[in-house]
Design a protein around this motif. Structure first.
Motif, short mmCIF file in Angstrom:
data_model
loop_
_atom_site.label_atom_id
_atom_site.label_comp_id
_atom_site.label_asym_id
_atom_site.label_seq_id
_atom_site.Cartn_x
_atom_site.Cartn_y
_atom_site.Cartn_z
N PRO A 116 0.78 -1.16 0.15
CA PRO A 116 0.15 -0.21 0.36
C PRO A 116 0.92 1.34 0.36
O PRO A 116 0.51 2.46 -0.57
N PHE A 117 1.95 1.30 0.78
CA PHE A 117 3.13 2.35 0.71
C PHE A 117 3.55 2.50 -0.97
O PHE A 117 3.93 3.16 -0.87
N LYS A 118 4.05 1.38 -1.27
CA LYS A 118 4.33 1.57 -3.17
C LYS A 118 2.97 2.13 -3.58
O LYS A 118 3.69 2.81 -4.71
N ALA A 119 1.89 1.41 -3.80
CA ALA A 119 0.75 2.04 -4.46
C ALA A 119 0.97 3.40 -4.43
O ALA A 119 0.40 4.79 -5.03
N MET A 120 1.06 4.46 -3.19
CA MET A 120 1.17 5.82 -2.87
C MET A 120 2.19 6.13 -3.19
O MET A 120 1.81 7.14 -3.87
N GLU A 121 3.26 6.15 -3.07
CA GLU A 121 4.52 6.48 -3.87
C GLU A 121 4.53 6.38 -5.85
O GLU A 121 4.95 7.53 -6.34
N ILE A 122 3.88 5.16 -6.01
CA ILE A 122 3.56 5.13 -7.10
C ILE A 122 2.60 6.19 -8.15
O ILE A 122 2.17 7.24 -9.12
N VAL A 123 1.47 6.97 -7.12
CA VAL A 123 0.40 7.60 -7.63
C VAL A 123 1.05 8.79 -7.60
O VAL A 123 1.11 10.24 -8.70
N THR A 124 2.04 8.76 -6.83
CA THR A 124 2.39 10.42 -6.34
C THR A 124 3.15 10.67 -7.47
O THR A 124 3.45 12.04 -8.10
N ALA A 125 4.61 8.96 -7.87
CA ALA A 125 4.67 9.36 -8.93
C ALA A 125 4.11 9.45 -10.57
O ALA A 125 4.63 11.66 -10.73
N ILE A 126 2.86 9.48 -9.91
CA ILE A 126 2.54 9.73 -12.04
C ILE A 126 1.70 11.02 -11.90
O ILE A 126 2.12 11.89 -12.89
N GLY A 127 1.84 11.78 -11.08
CA GLY A 127 1.19 13.33 -10.57
C GLY A 127 2.35 14.27 -10.20
O GLY A 127 2.38 14.83 -10.85
N ARG A 128 3.45 13.49 -10.27
CA ARG A 128 4.77 14.54 -10.37
C ARG A 128 5.25 14.11 -11.66
O ARG A 128 6.55 14.82 -11.85
N GLY A 129 4.72 13.93 -12.64
CA GLY A 129 4.75 13.73 -14.30
C GLY A 129 5.40 12.29 -14.80
O GLY A 129 5.81 11.67 -15.95
N PHE A 130 5.58 11.57 -13.80
CA PHE A 130 6.29 10.45 -14.46
C PHE A 130 5.36 9.70 -15.79
O PHE A 130 3.68 9.16 -15.25
N SER A 131 5.63 8.33 -16.18
CA SER A 131 5.23 7.62 -17.02
C SER A 131 4.41 6.33 -16.51
O SER A 131 5.24 6.71 -15.07
N PRO A 132 3.71 5.52 -16.28
CA PRO A 132 2.81 4.62 -15.77
C PRO A 132 4.11 3.51 -15.33
O PRO A 132 4.52 3.10 -14.50
N ASP A 133 4.82 3.82 -16.49
CA ASP A 133 5.95 2.21 -16.33
C ASP A 133 6.60 2.67 -16.39
O ASP A 133 7.27 2.39 -15.03
N ASN A 134 6.91 4.12 -15.72
CA ASN A 134 8.88 4.45 -14.90
C ASN A 134 8.36 4.62 -13.34
O ASN A 134 9.00 3.75 -12.48
N ALA A 135 6.64 4.63 -13.22
CA ALA A 135 6.12 4.68 -11.85
C ALA A 135 6.35 3.64 -11.12
O ALA A 135 5.88 3.34 -9.84
N MET A 136 5.74 2.17 -12.16
CA MET A 136 5.46 0.95 -12.02
C MET A 136 6.91 0.25 -11.38
O MET A 136 7.71 -0.41 -10.55
N SER A 137 8.28 0.84 -11.96
CA SER A 137 10.04 0.80 -11.92
C SER A 137 10.23 0.55 -10.26
O SER A 137 10.50 -0.03 -9.64
N LEU A 138 8.99 1.33 -9.26
CA LEU A 138 9.27 1.29 -7.67
C LEU A 138 9.04 0.24 -6.70
O LEU A 138 8.79 0.02 -5.85
N LEU A 139 8.43 -0.81 -7.91
CA LEU A 139 8.12 -2.13 -7.09
C LEU A 139 9.37 -3.18 -7.57
O LEU A 139 9.12 -4.23 -6.80
N LYS A 140 10.09 -2.24 -8.06
CA LYS A 140 11.52 -3.29 -8.59
C LYS A 140 12.54 -2.91 -7.53
O LYS A 140 12.81 -1.58 -7.15
N GLY A 141 13.21 -4.12 -6.79
CA GLY A 141 14.14 -3.20 -5.74
C GLY A 141 13.94 -3.08 -4.77
O GLY A 141 12.84 -2.63 -4.09
N GLU A 142 15.35 -2.24 -4.62
CA GLU A 142 15.16 -0.88 -3.72
C GLU A 142 14.86 0.39 -4.32
O GLU A 142 15.29 1.11 -3.74
N ASN A 143 13.95 0.21 -5.68
CA ASN A 143 13.84 1.21 -5.82
C ASN A 143 12.54 2.94 -4.58
O ASN A 143 11.53 1.86 -4.62
#
Length: 190
Positions: free
Chosen positions: A58-85
């Protein structure tokens, strides 16, 4: 224990968050075990976990939503789920004050001519950088975030691009040498 959080993202980023036929929204919901309730009028996104929160999803979901809101593409935002990103957001008003002209000047320095400066920093650090509104956001491995934040701070404070790239290249060389040293040290034990 359940997780609930309300975030607000810019209205012009709502369509990106939802995606074509709701594809991005449903992908976030599936991968992060959350439900997203998006208000297209206010830009508010209500994130609620499905069941007990025992993972960081759920915290990663928060980061992904924030990242998309800050201008990242969905694909780049989803990279938050990989490793220690992780996501790091820098408010350019720290460097420019309230002057919109200074913010625009600093954004121009960070992006560079034809996007070259941003691309160089991304390539040298293996990160994604988004310059949006009054912020610069970075997605990358936690070990690399400090380097990029320092590089962006230096450029924002007027450092020459070449000097910043040299510092990043030196950090890459040092990192590679440390990894080689680890391999060499392992040989001793065998």
């Amino acid at each position: 224990m359940s997780f609930e959080k309300i975030l607000r993202i810019p209205n012009e980023r709502i369509a990106v968050l939802i995606g074509k036929s709701g594809s991005v929204k449903s992908k976030i919901e599936q991968l992060c075990y959350v439900t997203l309730d998006i208000d297209g009028e206010s830009g508010e996104v209500f994130i609620k976990s499905n069941g007990d929160v025992e993972s960081i999803q759920p915290f990663k979901a928060m980061e992904i939503v924030t990242a998309i809101g800050r201008g990242f593409s969905p694909d780049n935002a989803m990279s938050l789920l990989k490793g220690e990103n992780a996501l790091h957001v820098i408010d350019l008003r720290e460097f420019a004050g309230k002057s919109n002209a200074n913010i625009e000047r600093i954004k121009g320095r960070i992006i560079g001519e034809g996007g070259k400066a941003r691309k160089n920093m991304e390539n040298l650090t293996g990160t994604h950088i988004s310059v949006y509104g009054k912020t610069v956001s970075i997605i990358g491995d936690t070990s690399k975030l400090r380097l990029v934040v320092d590089a962006i701070s230096s450029i924002s404070n007027g450092s020459i691009h070449g000097a910043v790239y040299n510092k990043l290249e030196a950090a890459n060389r040092k990192s590679k040498q440390e990894k080689m040293q680890l391999w060499e040290n392992q040989d001793v034990f065998y």
